[in-house]
Every structure is written in structure tokens, then in C-alpha cells.
Scaffold this motif. Structure first.
Motif, PDB file in Angstrom:
ATOM      1  N   SER A 119      11.916  -9.363  -6.193  1.00 53.29           N
ATOM      2  CA  SER A 119      10.894  -8.950  -7.172  1.00 53.29           C
ATOM      3  C   SER A 119      10.913  -7.442  -7.400  1.00 53.29           C
ATOM      4  O   SER A 119      10.471  -6.950  -8.449  1.00 53.29           O
ATOM      5  N   PHE A 131       6.639  -8.180 -12.260  1.00 54.44           N
ATOM      6  CA  PHE A 131       7.847  -8.980 -12.062  1.00 54.44           C
ATOM      7  C   PHE A 131       7.651 -10.343 -12.721  1.00 54.44           C
ATOM      8  O   PHE A 131       6.544 -10.725 -13.092  1.00 54.44           O
ATOM      9  N   HIS A 132       8.733 -11.092 -12.848  1.00 56.25           N
ATOM     10  CA  HIS A 132       8.678 -12.403 -13.493  1.00 56.25           C
ATOM     11  C   HIS A 132       7.838 -13.372 -12.654  1.00 56.25           C
ATOM     12  O   HIS A 132       7.948 -13.389 -11.422  1.00 56.25           O
ATOM     13  N   ILE A 191       6.667 -21.365 -16.850  1.00 53.36           N
ATOM     14  CA  ILE A 191       7.992 -20.855 -16.503  1.00 53.36           C
ATOM     15  C   ILE A 191       9.051 -21.816 -17.039  1.00 53.36           C
ATOM     16  O   ILE A 191       8.953 -23.032 -16.843  1.00 53.36           O
ATOM     17  N   PHE A 246      12.829  -8.573 -13.736  1.00 58.93           N
ATOM     18  CA  PHE A 246      12.905  -9.355 -14.986  1.00 58.93           C
ATOM     19  C   PHE A 246      11.572  -9.436 -15.702  1.00 58.93           C
ATOM     20  O   PHE A 246      11.251 -10.450 -16.344  1.00 58.93           O
ATOM     21  N   ALA A 247      10.755  -8.421 -15.575  1.00 57.03           N
ATOM     22  CA  ALA A 247       9.402  -8.460 -16.177  1.00 57.03           C
ATOM     23  C   ALA A 247       9.475  -8.303 -17.684  1.00 57.03           C
ATOM     24  O   ALA A 247      10.352  -7.630 -18.214  1.00 57.03           O
ATOM     25  N   VAL A 287      15.014 -21.323 -15.771  1.00 58.29           N
ATOM     26  CA  VAL A 287      14.780 -20.143 -14.924  1.00 58.29           C
ATOM     27  C   VAL A 287      14.341 -20.577 -13.533  1.00 58.29           C
ATOM     28  O   VAL A 287      14.791 -20.027 -12.515  1.00 58.29           O
ATOM     29  N   VAL A 325       8.250 -16.319 -11.990  1.00 56.09           N
ATOM     30  CA  VAL A 325       9.028 -17.271 -11.197  1.00 56.09           C
ATOM     31  C   VAL A 325       9.001 -16.900  -9.723  1.00 56.09           C
ATOM     32  O   VAL A 325       9.090 -17.770  -8.839  1.00 56.09           O
ATOM     33  N   TYR A 326       8.824 -15.607  -9.422  1.00 55.17           N
ATOM     34  CA  TYR A 326       8.765 -15.189  -8.020  1.00 55.17           C
ATOM     35  C   TYR A 326       7.517 -15.747  -7.328  1.00 55.17           C
ATOM     36  O   TYR A 326       7.554 -16.078  -6.135  1.00 55.17           O
TER      37      TYR A 326
END
Length: 476
Positions: free
Chosen positions: A470, A409-410, A190, A475-476, A194, A412-413
Motif C-alpha cells: 500500500s 491507496f487502492h 472493487i 494505485f490510488a 483487480v 483492494v488493500y
């Protein structure tokens, strides 16, 4: 024996000794650490050593170390990390309070922000400071200000204390460059920018939730200010009644607090920007060298302690009083170091049971949604062994590969869910629990209300915000 059973027994021992037998915390924690170490067989220690990256021969040798030596090394490791910092922080705190420096800072804060906004100012100040600086250091530097504010408004002492805790602890687990979120972000690939943006966003939500709990708890439970070995409440009241003209200047009072934060922060960011680069200019190399020396926490706080002692000397100018106050500060620090080191030894004995490996095995048998699963695994490891950073590192080892599994989802979640999970449940196997207890004059039950439950509220608020985010902003 199963690591989970060993941990339950160790936990029962420390709770029984402290809450039922009323034994001193140092004795209770060392006894619990001893029982835990006795029940941990060499094969579990060997497995733990392998999981930390040791080679087979090194791990085998580690598993055969005698119980007493393992306990002593664990105690010494914790003391080596925090011993000097606590001693210096105690001197800084005592000097700022005795000299009137803390009182001068509080008067300046109240003049600019007003009494109504002082707790919010502490909340966001602590959150901001804890991004580049460890929570423990932020707390050491803020406790004199908390006490001076508490003298002016005793009914809000608990609110001021919880505001500083709430702000500092969440930044520690959500925002790089602190080790836990930094390691998780790098492991999952990551981008650090971000991770920082996500951490600041979720962190802001969690500290606002924590502040809401702090206000509710402060109305429900009265947390009295108590005398601590370094200074009594009566002496603090005397300082609060001194005229402004008899107090040190605001700039000089702020220097012992601001300078170490500047030095430590400068070291953190100079490493981020310049470390590993070979094309640095002479100026950049000089900056890196200066901050690497002066920005070490032990050196930064040593400089701060000298400045704080100068403040106290300029007010007292009596060597007997000056010597007495430093002695009292170091006496207070000695007890805190003993308690936190014993707590650290207990936590390390719990880690050596191989609880991280056991949880990894269990998690393979359950299919849960990834975000709650990351949160729950981290929470279990944190509660079991006491370290937020180790809980985050353990969890990312269990679920790190999921980031490449086509998430909706990204990733980062997931990292943020791990960070929030590391805040449940902080209790007596955590060195920060004892630092806060001893330096604020709280009893163990009060620390659970004003620290442990506070962290749990923020962690759950963070998980809810992450799950909503999410879905709405994948932001996927």
C-alpha cells in the motif's frame, strides 16, 4: 450479558472438556454450544437476526425459538452443507487407496517432479485448485495422495499435509469467486479482475511464508502417520509395495480427482460469464445447464465416487471385501460428520450472541490505521465464531464505507487485509479444524500446531506484505 463474556465462557467450556476432562469432541462441542445458547438472551438473538437482514416479525419469531430447536437447526445446517460431501469423499479416498489409484498418482508425480519437489507441487496445486473449488473439497480429494506420499517418506508426512493446507486455505479467503472475497469486492466496488490479481499476488507471498513454517515445523515436531477407521498404515504400506503393472493406469487413477474439479470449476466460471444474460446462444445455454447440474459439488463428487469404486472393484473383484471397505469408509465419514456438525452448531451459537454487532460498537471507539484495523476486526470475529466467510462479511459491514473516504491507496488493500485477518485463529469452533484432524489422524494439539499456527503465520505475512504494498504501490 455481554456477547464477549458469553463467548469466553463457551470457549472455556469446550477447552476444559476436551483438554482436561478428555471428553469426546462431539460431546464437548455440543455441551459448549448448549451453554452458549443458554447464556444468550432473546434480545441478543433478535439483534443478530436483524443484522442478517430479517424483518422485525421474522427476527422476533427467531429469537423465541426454543433452545433445543436452535441447536438442532444449527447442527442440521452444518450437516446439510458437508454431510454428503464428507461421505462421498471418504468413499473416494478409501477407493483410491485400496485400488492403488492414489499410489499410482504419487508414482507419476515423483517420476515427473522428483521427491525433492513433491511438497512444493502439492502447495501450488492446492492453491490453484482452491481458487474455484472450496478448500474442504480440495482437501478431501488430496488426502489420499498425502497419505500415499507419507508412506514413502513418513518423516515428511506433516510437510505434505501442511503444504496442501497452506495452499488451499489462502485462496479461499483472497481470490474470487469463493464467497468471502467475492462479497467483499462487490461491497467495496472493487473490480473482480483487480481483486483476483491482488489475491493471487498476496496469496503467493502468504503460501511461501506458510511453506517456510511448514518446513520448520516438520523439522521440530514429528507428525506420525496413524491408522484411520477407513484404512490402516499397514494396509497402505502393502499397497505401496505393489508393482506398477498391478496398479491402475495413471489416467484412470487421476479421473476421480480431476473430473469433479473440472465440473465444479466449470460451474463456477459458467455462472460468472453467463448468469443473468438473456442473449445466450443455444450452445452457451447448454453449457450452463450441464455445468449447473453436474458441477454441483454433491453431484460432482457422486460421479467421482462411482469412478473410484469402479477402480477398487476392478482390483478387488471380491464382493465381501468391496462391501467391507465401503462400510469402513462410511463409518469413518459418520464420525467426521458428527464432529464437524457439532463444531458448526457451536459456531452458530456463538454467532447468535451478536458478536459481530458488539465488535462494530467497540471499533467505533478506537481510531486505528485502517489496514491493521480491518485485519484485527476480522481476526477477532473469526476466532470468536469460527467461520472465515462470516468474519469477512461482518468486517466489511463495519468498515465498508471507508472505501469512499479518500484513501491514499487502492481499496483492494483493505479487502486483502480482511481476507488475511480471516485466517486468525482457526480452532475448535471451525468445522475445517475437525475435518483435518479426523481425516489425517491428528490429535487436537497437533492440529493447532500444523493448522492453526500455520494459518496465523500466513495471515501475519500477508498483512505485512499488504502494508508494504500500500506504501510502494498505492494505485490510488
Amino acid at each position: 450479558m455481554d456477547p464477549i463474556i458469553i463467548i469466553l465462557i463457551g470457549t472455556a467450556v469446550v477447552l476444559f472438556c476436551i483438554l482436561v476432562l478428555r471428553l469426546h469432541a462431539v460431546i464437548s462441542l455440543l455441551l459448549a454450544a448448549l451453554v452458549t445458547a443458554l447464556l444468550t438472551p432473546p434480545e441478543l438473538i433478535y439483534g443478530f437476526a436483524i443484522s442478517t437482514g430479517m424483518g422485525e416479525q421474522e427476527a422476533l419469531k427467531f429469537s423465541q425459538v426454543s433452545l433445543g430447536k436452535r441447536l438442532g437447526v444449527a447442527f442440521g445446517n452444518t450437516s446439510g452443507k458437508i454431510g454428503i460431501l464428507i461421505a462421498l469423499a471418504s468413499i473416494i479416498g478409501t477407493s483410491l487407496m485400496r485400488s492403488g489409484g492414489a499410489e499410482r498418482i504419487v508414482r507419476g508425480l515423483l517420476r515427473v517432479l522428483g521427491k525433492k519437489n513433491s511438497s512444493v507441487a502439492l502447495l501450488f496445486s492446492s492453491f490453484t485448485l482452491a481458487i474455484p473449488v472450496f478448500f474442504d473439497t480440495v482437501f478431501y480429494l488430496m488426502i489420499p495422495v498425502i497419505k500415499s506420499l507419507g508412506i514413502k517418506n513418513p518423516r515428511k508426512f506433516g510437510l505434505y499435509l501442511m503444504a496442501v493446507i497452506a495452499g488451499g486455505v489462502m485462496a479461499h479467503s483472497l481470490i474470487p469467486p469463493t464467497p468471502g472475497p467475492l462479497f467483499v469486492a462487490e461491497t467495496m466496488g472493487i473490480d473482480l479482475g483487480v481483486m483476483m490479481i491482488g489475491g493471487i499476488g498476496i496469496g503467493t507471498i502468504t503460501i511461501l511464508a506458510g511453506y517456510g513454517y511448514a518446513k520448520w515445523a516438520n523439522m521440530r515436531w514429528d507428525l506420525p502417520m496413524r491408522s484411520t477407521p477407513d484404512i490402516s498404515v499397514e494396509e497402505l504400506k502393502k499397497v505401496s509395495e505393489v508393482d506398477n503393472k498391478d496398479l491402475p493406469s495413471l489416467s484412470l487413477s487421476l479421473l476421480p480427482v480431476v473430473l469433479p474439479i473440472f465440473l465444479i470449476t466449470g460451474n463456477t466460471f459458467s455462472k460468472m460469464f453467463f448468469e443473468g444474460k438473456t442473449d445466450l446462444t443455444v450452445t452457451q445455454e447448454s453449457i450452463t445447464t450441464i455445468f449447473s447440474v453436474l458441477g454441483d459439488p454433491n453431484i460432482a463428487l457422486f460421479i467421482s465416487a462411482i469412478l473410484a469404486m469402479y477402480l477398487m472393484w476392478s482390483r478387488e473383484k471380491q464382493f465381501d471385501h468391496f462391501k467391507k471397505y465401503i462400510y469402513e469408509a462410511l463409518t469413518s465419514a459418520g464420525m467426521i460428520i458428527l464432529i464437524t456438525s457439532a463444531g458448526g452448531a457451536f459456531g452458530q451459537m456463538l454467532q447468535q450472541t451478536g458478536i459481530g454487532i458488539r465488535i462494530q460498537e467497540l471499533s467505533a471507539n478506537y481510531q486505528m490505521a485502517i489496514l491493521p484495523m480491518a485485519f484485527i476486526i476480522t481476526a477477532i470475529v473469526r476466532s470468536a465464531q469460527g467461520s472465515a466467510t462470516i468474519a469477512m462479511v461482518t468486517t466489511i459491514g463495519i468498515i465498508g464505507g471507508i472505501a469512499d473516504a479518500g484513501l491514499a491507496f487502492h481499496p483492494v488493500y483493505i479487502a486483502l487485509a480482511i481476507g488475511c485477518g480471516s485466517k486468525i485463529f482457526a480452532w475448535m469452533n471451525d468445522s475445517a479444524f475437525w475435518i483435518i484432524t479426523e481425516m489425517s489422524g491428528m490429535k487436537e494439539k497437533e492440529t493447532i500446531r500444523h493448522f492453526s499456527v500455520l494459518l496465523m503465520v500466513m495471515a501475519l505475512a500477508g498483512l505485512i506484505a499488504i502494508m508494504i504494498g500500500s506504501k510502494l504501490l498505492p494505485f490510488a
